[in-house]
Scaffold this motif. Structure first.
Motif, PDB file in Angstrom:
ATOM      1  N   ALA A 148       0.842  -1.198   0.000  1.00  0.00           N
ATOM      2  CA  ALA A 148       0.000   0.000   0.000  1.00  0.00           C
ATOM      3  C   ALA A 148       0.888   1.264   0.000  1.00  0.00           C
ATOM      4  O   ALA A 148       0.572   2.255  -0.667  1.00  0.00           O
ATOM      5  CB  ALA A 148      -0.932   0.003   1.209  1.00  0.00           C
ATOM      6  N   GLN A 149       1.977   1.222   0.733  1.00  0.00           N
ATOM      7  CA  GLN A 149       2.896   2.353   0.748  1.00  0.00           C
ATOM      8  C   GLN A 149       3.552   2.509  -0.629  1.00  0.00           C
ATOM      9  O   GLN A 149       3.743   3.625  -1.108  1.00  0.00           O
ATOM     10  CB  GLN A 149       4.010   2.101   1.797  1.00  0.00           C
ATOM     11  N   ILE A 150       3.918   1.389  -1.262  1.00  0.00           N
ATOM     12  CA  ILE A 150       4.560   1.445  -2.555  1.00  0.00           C
ATOM     13  C   ILE A 150       3.527   1.949  -3.582  1.00  0.00           C
ATOM     14  O   ILE A 150       3.863   2.744  -4.465  1.00  0.00           O
ATOM     15  CB  ILE A 150       5.114   0.061  -2.964  1.00  0.00           C
ATOM     16  N   ALA A 151       2.349   1.533  -3.530  1.00  0.00           N
ATOM     17  CA  ALA A 151       1.309   1.941  -4.466  1.00  0.00           C
ATOM     18  C   ALA A 151       0.951   3.411  -4.237  1.00  0.00           C
ATOM     19  O   ALA A 151       0.600   4.125  -5.168  1.00  0.00           O
ATOM     20  CB  ALA A 151       0.082   1.055  -4.332  1.00  0.00           C
ATOM     21  N   ALA A 152       1.041   3.880  -3.055  1.00  0.00           N
ATOM     22  CA  ALA A 152       0.700   5.256  -2.746  1.00  0.00           C
ATOM     23  C   ALA A 152       1.831   6.169  -3.196  1.00  0.00           C
ATOM     24  O   ALA A 152       1.620   7.344  -3.446  1.00  0.00           O
ATOM     25  CB  ALA A 152       0.460   5.421  -1.255  1.00  0.00           C
ATOM     26  N   LEU A 153       2.932   5.771  -3.416  1.00  0.00           N
ATOM     27  CA  LEU A 153       4.028   6.581  -3.859  1.00  0.00           C
ATOM     28  C   LEU A 153       3.905   6.817  -5.301  1.00  0.00           C
ATOM     29  O   LEU A 153       3.800   7.213  -6.193  1.00  0.00           O
ATOM     30  CB  LEU A 153       5.356   5.901  -3.663  1.00  0.00           C
TER      31      LEU A 153
END
Length: 153
Positions: A148-153
Protein backbone atom coordinates in the motif's frame (compact mmCIF):
# COMPACT_ATOMS: atom_id res chain seq x y z
CA UNK A 1 -42.07 -142.82 136.34
CA UNK A 2 -39.09 -141.93 134.53
CA UNK A 3 -40.24 -144.19 131.75
CA UNK A 4 -43.49 -142.29 131.37
CA UNK A 5 -41.87 -138.87 131.41
CA UNK A 6 -39.21 -139.79 128.96
CA UNK A 7 -41.48 -140.96 126.10
CA UNK A 8 -43.76 -137.96 126.53
CA UNK A 9 -40.83 -135.65 126.66
CA UNK A 10 -39.30 -137.38 123.66
CA UNK A 11 -42.58 -137.15 121.76
CA UNK A 12 -43.02 -133.48 122.52
CA UNK A 13 -39.39 -132.80 121.52
CA UNK A 14 -39.85 -134.71 118.30
CA UNK A 15 -43.13 -132.95 117.62
CA UNK A 16 -41.51 -129.61 118.28
CA UNK A 17 -38.55 -130.50 116.05
CA UNK A 18 -40.92 -131.56 113.24
CA UNK A 19 -42.87 -128.32 113.68
CA UNK A 20 -39.68 -126.35 113.51
CA UNK A 21 -38.62 -128.34 110.46
CA UNK A 22 -42.04 -127.78 108.85
CA UNK A 23 -41.70 -124.05 109.50
CA UNK A 24 -38.24 -123.94 107.97
CA UNK A 25 -39.34 -125.97 104.94
CA UNK A 26 -42.37 -123.69 104.56
CA UNK A 27 -40.08 -120.66 104.83
CA UNK A 28 -37.73 -122.14 102.23
CA UNK A 29 -40.64 -122.92 99.92
CA UNK A 30 -41.93 -119.36 100.16
CA UNK A 31 -38.42 -118.02 99.55
CA UNK A 32 -38.00 -120.22 96.47
CA UNK A 33 -41.46 -119.18 95.20
CA UNK A 34 -40.46 -115.54 95.78
CA UNK A 35 -37.23 -116.04 93.83
CA UNK A 36 -39.16 -117.67 91.02
CA UNK A 37 -41.64 -114.79 90.99
CA UNK A 38 -38.80 -112.29 91.00
CA UNK A 39 -37.14 -114.15 88.17
CA UNK A 40 -40.37 -114.03 86.16
CA UNK A 41 -40.77 -110.30 86.87
CA UNK A 42 -37.23 -109.39 85.77
CA UNK A 43 -37.00 -107.78 82.32
CA UNK A 44 -35.38 -109.74 79.52
CA UNK A 45 -32.09 -108.02 78.72
CA UNK A 46 -31.33 -110.37 75.85
CA UNK A 47 -32.53 -108.12 72.96
CA UNK A 48 -30.83 -105.10 74.52
CA UNK A 49 -27.57 -106.96 74.91
CA UNK A 50 -27.81 -108.25 71.34
CA UNK A 51 -28.38 -104.70 70.07
CA UNK A 52 -25.38 -103.48 72.09
CA UNK A 53 -23.24 -106.29 70.69
CA UNK A 54 -24.30 -105.41 67.13
CA UNK A 55 -23.59 -101.73 67.79
CA UNK A 56 -20.22 -102.66 69.24
CA UNK A 57 -19.42 -104.71 66.11
CA UNK A 58 -20.39 -101.77 63.88
CA UNK A 59 -18.24 -99.43 65.97
CA UNK A 60 -15.31 -101.85 65.76
CA UNK A 61 -15.70 -102.05 61.95
CA UNK A 62 -15.87 -98.24 61.70
CA UNK A 63 -12.76 -97.87 63.88
CA UNK A 64 -10.93 -100.38 61.67
CA UNK A 65 -11.86 -98.39 58.54
CA UNK A 66 -10.80 -95.11 60.14
CA UNK A 67 -7.48 -96.56 61.28
CA UNK A 68 -6.77 -97.62 57.70
CA UNK A 69 -7.16 -94.05 56.41
CA UNK A 70 -3.94 -92.57 55.05
CA UNK A 71 -4.36 -89.35 57.02
CA UNK A 72 -4.13 -91.22 60.30
CA UNK A 73 -0.96 -92.96 59.19
CA UNK A 74 0.85 -89.66 58.50
CA UNK A 75 3.32 -88.24 60.95
CA UNK A 76 3.25 -84.55 61.86
CA UNK A 77 6.41 -84.06 59.81
CA UNK A 78 4.78 -85.60 56.72
CA UNK A 79 1.70 -83.45 57.21
CA UNK A 80 3.96 -80.38 57.47
CA UNK A 81 5.77 -81.35 54.29
CA UNK A 82 2.48 -81.78 52.44
CA UNK A 83 1.26 -78.40 53.69
CA UNK A 84 4.54 -76.78 52.60
CA UNK A 85 4.31 -78.42 49.15
CA UNK A 86 0.73 -77.24 48.70
CA UNK A 87 1.65 -73.73 49.87
CA UNK A 88 4.60 -73.50 47.48
CA UNK A 89 2.40 -74.75 44.63
CA UNK A 90 -0.17 -72.05 45.39
CA UNK A 91 2.55 -69.42 45.75
CA UNK A 92 3.92 -70.43 42.34
CA UNK A 93 0.43 -70.14 40.82
CA UNK A 94 -0.02 -66.74 42.51
CA UNK A 95 3.37 -65.63 41.19
CA UNK A 96 2.38 -66.69 37.65
CA UNK A 97 -0.90 -64.79 37.95
CA UNK A 98 0.90 -61.73 39.31
CA UNK A 99 3.38 -61.85 36.41
CA UNK A 100 0.53 -62.09 33.92
CA UNK A 101 -1.28 -59.19 35.59
CA UNK A 102 1.96 -57.20 35.69
CA UNK A 103 2.42 -57.74 31.94
CA UNK A 104 -1.15 -56.61 31.29
CA UNK A 105 -0.63 -53.56 33.50
CA UNK A 106 2.63 -52.69 31.72
CA UNK A 107 0.84 -53.01 28.38
CA UNK A 108 -1.98 -50.75 29.58
CA UNK A 109 0.54 -48.19 30.87
CA UNK A 110 2.35 -48.25 27.51
CA UNK A 111 -0.96 -47.64 25.73
CA UNK A 112 -1.78 -44.73 28.03
CA UNK A 113 1.67 -43.24 27.45
CA UNK A 114 1.30 -43.62 23.67
CA UNK A 115 -2.11 -41.94 23.83
CA UNK A 116 -0.73 -39.11 25.95
CA UNK A 117 2.23 -38.68 23.55
CA UNK A 118 -0.21 -38.51 20.67
CA UNK A 119 -2.26 -35.95 22.57
CA UNK A 120 0.89 -33.95 23.30
CA UNK A 121 1.90 -34.18 19.66
CA UNK A 122 -1.56 -33.05 18.58
CA UNK A 123 -1.41 -30.13 21.01
CA UNK A 124 2.08 -29.29 19.78
CA UNK A 125 0.86 -29.38 16.16
CA UNK A 126 -2.06 -27.09 17.02
CA UNK A 127 0.30 -24.68 18.75
CA UNK A 128 2.67 -24.73 15.80
CA UNK A 129 -0.20 -24.14 13.36
CA UNK A 130 -1.31 -21.18 15.46
CA UNK A 131 2.23 -19.77 15.51
CA UNK A 132 2.70 -20.28 11.77
CA UNK A 133 -0.76 -18.88 11.05
CA UNK A 134 -0.14 -15.85 13.29
CA UNK A 135 3.26 -15.31 11.67
CA UNK A 136 1.76 -15.57 8.16
CA UNK A 137 -1.02 -13.18 9.14
CA UNK A 138 1.50 -10.65 10.47
CA UNK A 139 3.72 -11.14 7.39
CA UNK A 140 0.71 -10.62 5.09
CA UNK A 141 -0.36 -7.55 7.04
CA UNK A 142 3.13 -6.10 6.88
CA UNK A 143 3.42 -7.01 3.19
CA UNK A 144 0.01 -5.46 2.54
CA UNK A 145 1.03 -2.27 4.29
CA UNK A 146 4.28 -2.17 2.35
CA UNK A 147 2.48 -2.70 -0.93
CA UNK A 148 0.00 0.00 0.00
CA UNK A 149 2.90 2.35 0.75
CA UNK A 150 4.56 1.45 -2.56
CA UNK A 151 1.31 1.94 -4.47
CA UNK A 152 0.70 5.26 -2.75
CA UNK A 153 4.03 6.58 -3.86
Amino acid sequence: MDDQVTPALAQSSAARAFEDLRGEVSLLRRAIEGLTAERRDQPDYGPTLEALAASNDELRAWARKVSERPALQLTPQQIGEQIEAAASRFRRLDRQELCAEHAQLASAIAEVRAISRTALTDNEQVRRVKIVGGTCFLAALILGLLLAQIAAL
